[in-house]
Design a protein around this motif. Structure first.
Motif, PDB file in Angstrom:
ATOM      1  N   UNK A   1       0.807  -1.219   0.000  1.00 58.53           N
ATOM      2  CA  UNK A   1       0.000   0.000   0.000  1.00 58.53           C
ATOM      3  C   UNK A   1       0.840   1.268   0.000  1.00 58.53           C
ATOM      4  N   UNK A   2       2.160   1.132  -0.126  1.00 63.35           N
ATOM      5  CA  UNK A   2       3.051   2.291  -0.131  1.00 63.35           C
ATOM      6  C   UNK A   2       2.632   3.287  -1.220  1.00 63.35           C
ATOM      7  N   UNK A   3       2.637   4.563  -0.871  1.00 65.41           N
ATOM      8  CA  UNK A   3       2.284   5.621  -1.814  1.00 65.41           C
ATOM      9  C   UNK A   3       3.380   6.687  -1.826  1.00 65.41           C
ATOM     10  N   UNK A   4       3.413   7.513  -2.882  1.00 65.22           N
ATOM     11  CA  UNK A   4       4.353   8.645  -2.868  1.00 65.22           C
ATOM     12  C   UNK A   4       4.152   9.545  -1.659  1.00 65.22           C
ATOM     13  N   UNK A   5       2.913   9.663  -1.202  1.00 68.84           N
ATOM     14  CA  UNK A   5       2.648  10.479  -0.027  1.00 68.84           C
ATOM     15  C   UNK A   5       3.338   9.955   1.218  1.00 68.84           C
ATOM     16  N   UNK A   6       3.354   8.623   1.393  1.00 67.05           N
ATOM     17  CA  UNK A   6       4.066   8.034   2.522  1.00 67.05           C
ATOM     18  C   UNK A   6       5.555   8.350   2.452  1.00 67.05           C
ATOM     19  N   UNK A   7       6.119   8.211   1.265  1.00 70.52           N
ATOM     20  CA  UNK A   7       7.558   8.445   1.093  1.00 70.52           C
ATOM     21  C   UNK A   7       7.890   9.906   1.349  1.00 70.52           C
ATOM     22  N   UNK A   8       7.104  10.792   0.760  1.00 69.28           N
ATOM     23  CA  UNK A   8       7.347  12.221   0.932  1.00 69.28           C
ATOM     24  C   UNK A   8       7.238  12.623   2.400  1.00 69.28           C
ATOM     25  N   UNK A   9       6.229  12.079   3.095  1.00 72.23           N
ATOM     26  CA  UNK A   9       6.053  12.413   4.511  1.00 72.23           C
ATOM     27  C   UNK A   9       7.259  11.967   5.336  1.00 72.23           C
TER      28      UNK A   9
ATOM     29  N   UNK B   1      12.241  19.750  -1.500  1.00 71.89           N
ATOM     30  CA  UNK B   1      11.225  19.538  -0.459  1.00 71.89           C
ATOM     31  C   UNK B   1      11.153  20.737   0.472  1.00 71.89           C
ATOM     32  N   UNK B   2      12.297  21.307   0.823  1.00 68.27           N
ATOM     33  CA  UNK B   2      12.304  22.465   1.718  1.00 68.27           C
ATOM     34  C   UNK B   2      11.744  23.710   1.055  1.00 68.27           C
ATOM     35  N   UNK B   3      11.726  23.717  -0.270  1.00 65.07           N
ATOM     36  CA  UNK B   3      11.103  24.822  -1.010  1.00 65.07           C
ATOM     37  C   UNK B   3       9.600  24.632  -1.150  1.00 65.07           C
ATOM     38  N   UNK B   4       9.082  23.505  -0.659  1.00 67.06           N
ATOM     39  CA  UNK B   4       7.654  23.252  -0.719  1.00 67.06           C
ATOM     40  C   UNK B   4       7.213  22.454  -1.929  1.00 67.06           C
ATOM     41  N   UNK B   5       8.153  21.911  -2.700  1.00 69.73           N
ATOM     42  CA  UNK B   5       7.794  21.122  -3.869  1.00 69.73           C
ATOM     43  C   UNK B   5       7.448  19.698  -3.448  1.00 69.73           C
ATOM     44  N   UNK B   6       6.418  19.141  -4.068  1.00 73.26           N
ATOM     45  CA  UNK B   6       5.961  17.801  -3.732  1.00 73.26           C
ATOM     46  C   UNK B   6       6.365  16.818  -4.829  1.00 73.26           C
ATOM     47  N   UNK B   7       6.387  15.540  -4.486  1.00 72.96           N
ATOM     48  CA  UNK B   7       6.668  14.502  -5.479  1.00 72.96           C
ATOM     49  C   UNK B   7       5.559  14.497  -6.543  1.00 72.96           C
ATOM     50  N   UNK B   8       5.895  14.311  -7.801  1.00 77.24           N
ATOM     51  CA  UNK B   8       7.207  13.992  -8.359  1.00 77.24           C
ATOM     52  C   UNK B   8       8.053  15.215  -8.726  1.00 77.24           C
ATOM     53  N   UNK B   9       7.531  16.423  -8.494  1.00 75.87           N
ATOM     54  CA  UNK B   9       8.294  17.619  -8.847  1.00 75.87           C
ATOM     55  C   UNK B   9       9.547  17.724  -7.991  1.00 75.87           C
ATOM     56  N   UNK B  10       9.505  17.181  -6.780  1.00 75.22           N
ATOM     57  CA  UNK B  10      10.684  17.217  -5.912  1.00 75.22           C
ATOM     58  C   UNK B  10      11.867  16.474  -6.523  1.00 75.22           C
ATOM     59  N   UNK B  11      11.596  15.590  -7.472  1.00 73.06           N
ATOM     60  CA  UNK B  11      12.659  14.816  -8.122  1.00 73.06           C
ATOM     61  C   UNK B  11      13.262  15.534  -9.327  1.00 73.06           C
ATOM     62  N   UNK B  12      12.783  16.716  -9.625  1.00 70.70           N
ATOM     63  CA  UNK B  12      13.282  17.441 -10.790  1.00 70.70           C
ATOM     64  C   UNK B  12      14.460  18.323 -10.379  1.00 70.70           C
ATOM     65  N   UNK B  13      15.634  17.692 -10.394  1.00 70.29           N
ATOM     66  CA  UNK B  13      16.877  18.392 -10.084  1.00 70.29           C
ATOM     67  C   UNK B  13      17.957  17.833 -11.000  1.00 70.29           C
ATOM     68  N   UNK B  14      19.146  18.343 -10.904  1.00 67.84           N
ATOM     69  CA  UNK B  14      20.197  18.028 -11.884  1.00 67.84           C
ATOM     70  C   UNK B  14      20.710  16.603 -11.804  1.00 67.84           C
ATOM     71  N   UNK B  15      20.444  15.905 -10.713  1.00 69.20           N
ATOM     72  CA  UNK B  15      20.981  14.547 -10.561  1.00 69.20           C
ATOM     73  C   UNK B  15      19.871  13.518 -10.379  1.00 69.20           C
ATOM     74  N   UNK B  16      18.746  13.724 -11.039  1.00 71.72           N
ATOM     75  CA  UNK B  16      17.642  12.770 -10.951  1.00 71.72           C
ATOM     76  C   UNK B  16      17.975  11.445 -11.603  1.00 71.72           C
ATOM     77  N   UNK B  17      19.047  11.398 -12.395  1.00 68.37           N
ATOM     78  CA  UNK B  17      19.486  10.167 -13.061  1.00 68.37           C
ATOM     79  C   UNK B  17      20.531   9.413 -12.241  1.00 68.37           C
TER      80      UNK B  17
END
Length: 376
Positions: free
Chosen positions: A85-93, A121-137
Motif C-alpha cells: 500500500x506504499x504511496x508517494x505520499x508516505x515516502x514524501x512524509x 522539499x524544503x522549497x515546498x515542492x511535492x513529489x514527483x516535482x521534488x525529483x526534478x533536479x540536476x541529478x535525478x538520473x
C-alpha cells in the motif's frame, strides 16, 4: 555466461526459512559491499592498484557502510510499515519528517540526488516535482532498491512498481530505471533463479531502449572477459561524476555476471573497478547474497557489519540490516512479521522494537519501530 535471450520464468519462492536466509543475505551483502567499496569510491583501477594492489578484503581499519546502507535501511523500514500500500505520499512524509524538516545535524556524505531532493522539499515542492533536479538520473535509488526485491521475492514486476513509488520523491527517468532493475533482479535472485534469469528479470522491467538497459546489456555481454572489459563497455570516460545510474547499475550487474553469482568474486570485482565503488559493490552484494544465501558471505566480512551509526541519517542510527531483512520477509506461517503491520489504525499505540509505548508519549513515525524523533 549463458545467453539471456530466451530465459525461463522466475521460479516460485522456496520455503519461508529459505526466503528468510536469502533476504538476510541480500541486505547483509549490500552492507558488506558498501563497506568494502567505500575506500575505493571515485578511484580509477590504476589508483586502487597503486594504493592496495588488488583489494581482497577490508582495507579500512574500522570498515563501515555509507549512505548506501543507511538509505537502504530507511527505505526498508518504510516499506515494512506500508507494504504494497506504499504511496508517494508516505515516502514524501517520511523524507520531510525524518530528514528535510530537521536541522541538518549529521546529514553528511549523501549524494547529489539526495541533496537536490531535500532542497526541493524544503522549497515546498511535492513529489514527483521534488525529483526534478540536476541529478535525478543518479544511482541514489539503485543503492536503496534491494529491500524492495527482498519484500517482493519472486515478483520482479511488483518489486519494480514499489521501488518506483519510493523513487518518485527523489528520481526520475534513468534514476528510476536503475532502481527498478536492481529491485527486480533481487526479487528474482530471492527464488534461487540462475544468473541469466536474474539479469533477464532486471531488463524486463525497464524500457528496452533506455540508457540503463543498453548499458546493462553491454556489461553482461562482455562479462566473461572480466572486469576490465565490463568497465570499458559502460564507463563514461571523462565525465567527472561517478553516480550515473546507467553506469553504476551496469557495472554491478556486470560484476555479478562475471562472477556467475559467486558472492566474494562479484563484490570484489565491483570494488576493484572503482568509480562509485561503494554503490556498485553494494548492488552486486545484494544480488549475489540473494542468489547464494548467507553461507556464501565470508564470516569475517559479515562480522564487521554492525548497526549503522547514523552518520548520514540520524533517524536510522542503531539499526542493523539483518533486523530490516527480517521485517520484510514472510514469517514461518507465510504471514508478515506480527510486529510490523502494513497498516496501523490510528487508535493503536505506536510500536517500538516490539513493545508498546504509552499513547501520547510519542507521535507515530513513518518508519517502523521509530519514535517521532526517528530514534530506534
Amino acid at each position: 555466461m549463458a545467453s539471456i535471450a530466451c530465459t525461463p520464468p522466475v521460479p516460485a519462492p522456496e520455503d519461508a526459512a529459505g526466503l528468510r536466509d536469502r533476504g538476510r543475505a541480500a541486505l547483509l551483502g549490500l552492507a558488506v559491499g558498501d563497506a568494502l567499496g567505500a575506500p575505493a569510491e571515485n578511484l580509477r583501477p590504476s589508483e586502487i592498484r597503486a594504493r592496495w594492489g588488488r583489494i581482497t578484503g577490508y582495507v579500512a581499519d574500522a570498515p563501515s557502510g555509507t549512505d548506501d546502507t543507511e538509505y537502504a535501511i530507511f527505505s526498508g523500514l518504510l516499506l515494512a510499515r506500508h507494504g504494497p500500500a506504499l504511496t508517494p505520499g508516505h515516502v514524501e512524509a517520511a523524507w520531510h519528517e525524518l530528514i528535510a524538516d530537521r536541522a541538518e545535524g549529521p546529514f553528511r556524505g549523501a549524494g547529489f540526488s539526495e541533496r537536490g531532493t531535500l532542497e526541493n522539499l524544503r522549497r515546498g515542492l511535492a513529489a514527483p516535482v521534488s525529483a526534478q533536479h540536476r541529478h535525478a538520473w543518479s544511482d541514489g535509488l539503485a543503492m536503496r532498491a534491494a529491500p524492495f526485491g527482498v519484500f517482493a521475492a519472486g515478483r520482479p514486476a511488483e518489486a519494480a512498481r514499489l521501488v518506483a513509488i519510493d523513487g518518485s520523491v527523489s528520481h526520475e527517468g534513468e534514476g528510476i530505471h536503475g532502481g527498478q532493475a536492481v529491485a527486480a533482479g533481487v526479487a528474482a535472485a530471492m527464488t534461487g533463479a540462475p544468473v541469466p534469469v536474474v539479469i533477464a528479470s532486471a531488463l524486463a522491467v525497464i524500457p528496452e531502449d533506455s540508457w540503463t538497459a543498453r548499458s546493462l546489456r553491454r556489461a553482461v555481454a562482455v562479462a566473461h572477459r572480466g572486469e576490465r572489459a565490463v568497465r570499458s563497455a559502460v564507463v563514461i570516460g571523462g565525465y567527472p561524476w561517478t553516480d550515473l545510474a546507467p553506469e553504476a547499475v551496469a557495472l554491478a550487474f556486470g560484476a555479478y555476471a562475471a562472477a556467475d553469482g559467486d558472492f566474494a568474486e562479484a563484490v570484489l570485482t565491483a570494488v576493484n573497478m572503482g568509480r562509485d565503488a561503494d554503490t556498485t559493490a553494494a548492488v552486486a552484494g545484494a544480488l549475489a547474497g540473494a542468489t547464494q544465501g548467507s553461507a556464501a558471505i565470508p564470516a569475517h566480512w559479515a562480522e564487521a557489519i554492525g548497526p549503522v551509526r547514523g552518520r548520514c541519517l540520524s533517524c536510522v542510527a542503531g539499526r542493523h540490516v539483518l533486523d530490516v531483512a527480517d521485517l520484510l520477509v514472510p514469517g514461518p506461517a507465510g504471514k508478515s512479521t506480527p510486529a510490523v503491520p502494513t497498516t496501523q489504525p490510528a487508535e493503536q499505540p505506536p510500536l517500538t522494537r516490539g513493545r508498546v509505548v504509552e499513547r501520547g508519549s510519542r507521535e507515530r513515525s513513518p518508519l517502523v519501530g521509530a519514535d517521532s524523533e526517528g530514534r530506534p
